[in-house]
Write an enzyme that holds these catalytic residues in place. Structure first.
Site, PDB file in Angstrom:
ATOM      1  N   THR A  41       0.812  -1.219   0.000  1.00  0.00           N
ATOM      2  CA  THR A  41       0.000   0.000   0.000  1.00  0.00           C
ATOM      3  C   THR A  41       0.848   1.272   0.000  1.00  0.00           C
ATOM      4  O   THR A  41       2.034   1.260   0.305  1.00  0.00           O
ATOM      5  CB  THR A  41      -0.925   0.035   1.232  1.00  0.00           C
ATOM      6  OG1 THR A  41      -0.142   0.097   2.417  1.00  0.00           O
ATOM      7  CG2 THR A  41      -1.835  -1.181   1.269  1.00  0.00           C
ATOM      8  N   ASP A  42       0.169   2.365  -0.315  1.00  0.00           N
ATOM      9  CA  ASP A  42       0.795   3.682  -0.229  1.00  0.00           C
ATOM     10  C   ASP A  42       0.583   4.230   1.189  1.00  0.00           C
ATOM     11  O   ASP A  42       0.053   3.536   2.058  1.00  0.00           O
ATOM     12  CB  ASP A  42       0.244   4.625  -1.300  1.00  0.00           C
ATOM     13  CG  ASP A  42      -1.254   4.892  -1.166  1.00  0.00           C
ATOM     14  OD1 ASP A  42      -1.843   4.624  -0.092  1.00  0.00           O
ATOM     15  OD2 ASP A  42      -1.838   5.391  -2.143  1.00  0.00           O
ATOM     16  N   ALA A  43       0.962   5.473   1.412  1.00  0.00           N
ATOM     17  CA  ALA A  43       0.875   6.064   2.754  1.00  0.00           C
ATOM     18  C   ALA A  43      -0.558   6.142   3.277  1.00  0.00           C
ATOM     19  O   ALA A  43      -0.779   6.184   4.484  1.00  0.00           O
ATOM     20  CB  ALA A  43       1.509   7.456   2.753  1.00  0.00           C
TER      21      ALA A  43
END
Length: 149
Positions: free
Chosen positions: A25-27
């Site tokens: 995932t991203d942030a």
């Protein structure tokens, strides 16, 4: 045919369950777009393994590799951290030197991403297209699914 780590063959489809990890995932906790291709690759590799092959033994026995030739990705909905997903893979085309797959990344029956991918068989000596080995063609032809649904 099934194996806990490799998923299962259900009719002419391969079902590969997995969980979204933090590294995917991203942030914001949303699956990073390139990870969907990695999920699809894991599912195809698992399917090939369930059918009795591995990328390594294909290379060693037939002196060929199966490589991505073309891919389209339709992003419909986002997946999130810790989602439980499945990749449903089905073989939709067998050519002289190619295999075509449709792969759907699903959450609770909802299509999140649909991938159409064409894989090419190529010689490890010349890196040119080479006819699929009969052993592979024969096994894969049993799983050819040209029907929607």
């Amino acid at each position: 045919m099934s194996d806990a780590l490799l998923g299962q063959i259900d009719g002419k489809r391969h079902i590969y369950p997995f969980c979204v990890f933090y590294e995917d995932t991203d942030a914001g906790g949303i699956v990073y777009h390139a990870q969907y291709l990695a999920f699809a690759e894991r599912a195809r590799t698992s399917m090939v393994n369930l059918l009795g092959f591995s990328n390594r033994n294909i290379a060693e026995r037939h002196k060929v590799a199966i490589a991505v030739r073309h891919c389209t990705v339709d992003f419909r909905r986002a997946a999130r951290l810790e989602d439980r997903l499945t990749v449903e893979s089905r073989l939709i085309r067998i050519g002289g030197a190619s295999l075509g797959f449709e792969q759907k990344i699903m959450r609770d029956g909802e299509e999140l991403v649909v991938i159409e991918i064409v894989l090419a068989c190529m010689s490890l000596e010349t890196f040119r297209a080479q006819r699929l080995p009969d052993e592979l063609r024969n096994v894969f032809s049993d799983y050819l699914d040209v029907n929607e649904g």
